[in-house]
Every structure is written in C-alpha cells, then in structure tokens.
Design a protein around this motif. Sequence first.
Motif, mmCIF file in Angstrom:
data_model
loop_
_atom_site.group_PDB
_atom_site.id
_atom_site.type_symbol
_atom_site.label_atom_id
_atom_site.label_comp_id
_atom_site.label_asym_id
_atom_site.label_seq_id
_atom_site.Cartn_x
_atom_site.Cartn_y
_atom_site.Cartn_z
ATOM 1 N N ILE A 160 -7.105 5.120 4.558
ATOM 2 C CA ILE A 160 -6.914 3.856 4.022
ATOM 3 C C ILE A 160 -5.537 3.496 4.729
ATOM 4 O O ILE A 160 -4.591 3.966 4.864
ATOM 5 C CB ILE A 160 -6.671 3.961 2.439
ATOM 6 C CG1 ILE A 160 -8.006 4.610 2.022
ATOM 7 C CG2 ILE A 160 -6.315 2.639 2.018
ATOM 8 C CD1 ILE A 160 -7.830 4.759 0.396
ATOM 9 N N LYS A 199 -11.528 3.817 6.523
ATOM 10 C CA LYS A 199 -12.445 3.618 5.492
ATOM 11 C C LYS A 199 -12.205 2.059 4.755
ATOM 12 O O LYS A 199 -13.077 1.478 3.987
ATOM 13 C CB LYS A 199 -12.358 4.536 4.379
ATOM 14 C CG LYS A 199 -12.668 6.005 5.075
ATOM 15 C CD LYS A 199 -14.199 6.082 5.581
ATOM 16 C CE LYS A 199 -14.611 7.511 6.009
ATOM 17 N NZ LYS A 199 -16.136 7.615 6.345
ATOM 18 N N LEU A 200 -10.910 1.813 4.604
ATOM 19 C CA LEU A 200 -10.419 0.488 3.768
ATOM 20 C C LEU A 200 -9.027 0.088 4.035
ATOM 21 O O LEU A 200 -8.023 0.984 4.722
ATOM 22 C CB LEU A 200 -10.274 1.027 2.456
ATOM 23 C CG LEU A 200 -9.763 0.089 1.272
ATOM 24 C CD1 LEU A 200 -10.619 -0.925 0.846
ATOM 25 C CD2 LEU A 200 -9.514 0.913 -0.004
ATOM 26 N N PRO A 225 -13.913 -2.676 4.953
ATOM 27 C CA PRO A 225 -13.735 -3.436 3.589
ATOM 28 C C PRO A 225 -12.041 -3.869 3.461
ATOM 29 O O PRO A 225 -11.200 -2.831 4.107
ATOM 30 C CB PRO A 225 -13.952 -2.375 2.840
ATOM 31 C CG PRO A 225 -15.121 -1.504 3.556
ATOM 32 C CD PRO A 225 -14.564 -1.315 4.960
ATOM 33 N N THR A 226 -11.792 -4.966 3.301
ATOM 34 C CA THR A 226 -10.586 -5.269 3.224
ATOM 35 C C THR A 226 -10.293 -5.972 1.710
ATOM 36 O O THR A 226 -11.003 -6.632 1.001
ATOM 37 C CB THR A 226 -10.343 -6.545 4.145
ATOM 38 O OG1 THR A 226 -10.651 -5.854 5.624
ATOM 39 C CG2 THR A 226 -9.007 -6.932 4.070
ATOM 40 N N ARG A 227 -9.082 -5.435 1.152
ATOM 41 C CA ARG A 227 -8.611 -5.967 -0.065
ATOM 42 C C ARG A 227 -7.127 -6.791 0.173
ATOM 43 O O ARG A 227 -6.510 -6.330 0.991
ATOM 44 C CB ARG A 227 -8.553 -4.931 -1.255
ATOM 45 C CG ARG A 227 -9.638 -4.236 -1.519
ATOM 46 C CD ARG A 227 -10.987 -5.193 -2.058
ATOM 47 N NE ARG A 227 -10.283 -5.653 -3.259
ATOM 48 C CZ ARG A 227 -10.716 -5.225 -4.658
ATOM 49 N NH1 ARG A 227 -11.583 -4.160 -4.460
ATOM 50 N NH2 ARG A 227 -10.508 -5.961 -5.486
ATOM 51 N N TYR A 258 -8.709 0.956 -5.827
ATOM 52 C CA TYR A 258 -9.399 0.489 -4.521
ATOM 53 C C TYR A 258 -10.182 1.613 -3.599
ATOM 54 O O TYR A 258 -11.226 1.324 -3.360
ATOM 55 C CB TYR A 258 -8.483 -0.314 -3.403
ATOM 56 C CG TYR A 258 -7.808 -1.650 -3.893
ATOM 57 C CD1 TYR A 258 -8.430 -2.230 -4.742
ATOM 58 C CD2 TYR A 258 -6.633 -1.898 -3.504
ATOM 59 C CE1 TYR A 258 -7.788 -3.619 -5.225
ATOM 60 C CE2 TYR A 258 -6.111 -2.981 -3.714
ATOM 61 C CZ TYR A 258 -6.819 -4.041 -4.741
ATOM 62 O OH TYR A 258 -6.015 -5.143 -5.138
ATOM 63 N N ALA A 259 -9.558 2.759 -3.714
ATOM 64 C CA ALA A 259 -10.027 3.949 -2.971
ATOM 65 C C ALA A 259 -11.361 4.325 -3.967
ATOM 66 O O ALA A 259 -12.261 4.610 -3.264
ATOM 67 C CB ALA A 259 -9.103 4.899 -2.881
ATOM 68 N N GLN A 293 -14.545 2.150 -3.117
ATOM 69 C CA GLN A 293 -15.072 2.756 -2.005
ATOM 70 C C GLN A 293 -15.677 3.900 -2.089
ATOM 71 O O GLN A 293 -16.024 4.765 -1.035
ATOM 72 C CB GLN A 293 -13.948 2.368 -0.901
ATOM 73 C CG GLN A 293 -13.612 1.279 -0.512
ATOM 74 C CD GLN A 293 -14.654 0.134 -0.469
ATOM 75 O OE1 GLN A 293 -15.532 0.494 0.432
ATOM 76 N NE2 GLN A 293 -14.727 -1.056 -0.690
#
Length: 235
Positions: free
Chosen positions: A58, A79-80, A156-158, A209-210, A213
């Motif tokens: 991440i 992954k993120l 994947p983006t936050r 967030y993790a 996912q």
Amino acid sequence: MIHGAGDVGWYWHSVEDALRARGHDTVAPDLPCDDDSAGLPEYADTVVEAVGDRTDLIVVAQSLGGFTAPLVCDRVTVKLLVLVAPMIPAPAEAPANYWAHTRYGQEARDHYDDTIALFYQDVPPELAAEALKRTRGQSEARMGEASPLRAWPDVPTRVLICRDDRLLPTVFQRRVARERLGITPDEIDGGHTPALSRPRELTDRLEAYAAEQGLLGDRDEPAASRRPGGGTPSR
C-alpha cells in the motif's frame, strides 16, 4: 509512505509506530527534496529502492508526495494507493504548474504567514517544533519539469482530505479529486499534517482501506505472526 515538500520520512513516525504495533511492515524514506539535481524521477527511484522486494504494498502519500506516488505505482506492484491531504497530478504536469492548472488562486481561503499556523496548527507544540527542526528546503530547480506520468496507474485509489487543512481547503480538494480522478474524497478532522496531529485516526483509516481491499488477512492472529508474506500489507 511518501512525505511532502521539504520534509523527511520522520513525518510518518507515529503512524509507523502504530502500524508496526499492529503487525505491519512500513518504510518511509527521505526523498532528496533539497537536492537541486533531483526531480520526480529521482524521488520515485528513492521510494522504489526503499521498497526493495516487499510485496502486498500500500502506497501512502501526503501533499507533494502525490506527484511521486503514481510514478512508484508504475514501477512496482501496488495493491492500493492512498493520497492524504494531497496534490493530485495530471499526466505530464509539472509540480510548479499545479497551482495555476487547478485554479488554486481562485479559491476563497485565509492566508497565513506563519509556518506553524499554516501546517501545524493542531499539532502538539513540542511535536510541531521538532517537525520544524527536521524540515529541509524544498528545491525548486526541477519542479518546472513535466512529470513522467502518462496516465493514472490502474491501482485502486483513495483520497483522504482534512477538514481543517489551511493549505489545501476542503472545497478545493473535493473539486480537484472529482475533476482529476472522479473520486469523492473521504474526510477527517485536522490540518494539513494529520500523521502528526491525528496518527491514530489516520492509522485506523489506512487499515479500513486495506480491509476494503481484502488485504488484512486474519485479524485474530497474534500481531507478531502477521507479516507481509502472510497476508498483511506493507506500507
């Protein structure tokens, strides 16, 4: 974990401590931001070298670190991606052009001449003083160069913004995140430097967030057994 302009990896130390206590591996390198010969490619080189052979990654980036983070995602398997109080680059954009391109000057905002008032207003005074001692001058020598970014990475983006951010106000951040990424950002209380002012809340958000996912693995395992190779992500 990628710091912002003129800063050091120490910025993340409280979040790193909290994540490590929960069984995660973390790395927060010092970018060569005070080196006139270094630009975004060298910033990305520094992060990639620090990542090494870690997996289940991440990437978390704050402020100007948002320009480096997608370049890292193009070079290692991520992954993120989490952007915190970020500058969000457009493809081929130079950092120096960000303010004009995003119409930053047209936003209604208060102005602060004092560094603590602008960046650290909600940070404990002794911690803010330590942060000031550790900061470095941000070289502008190569900030006018176009970013090597050609398209946003397929990761994947936050986006997490801070309601009391005096540098990047929420109205501005919401608009830029929507225009550039099609994302509605999440929000927490606090100013521009939440890793110092609200490390526990930021840590909780990163873990949430993790989990979204599917990256946390079995949370019933002892913390010491949750390592990057066993399903717990590195940051």
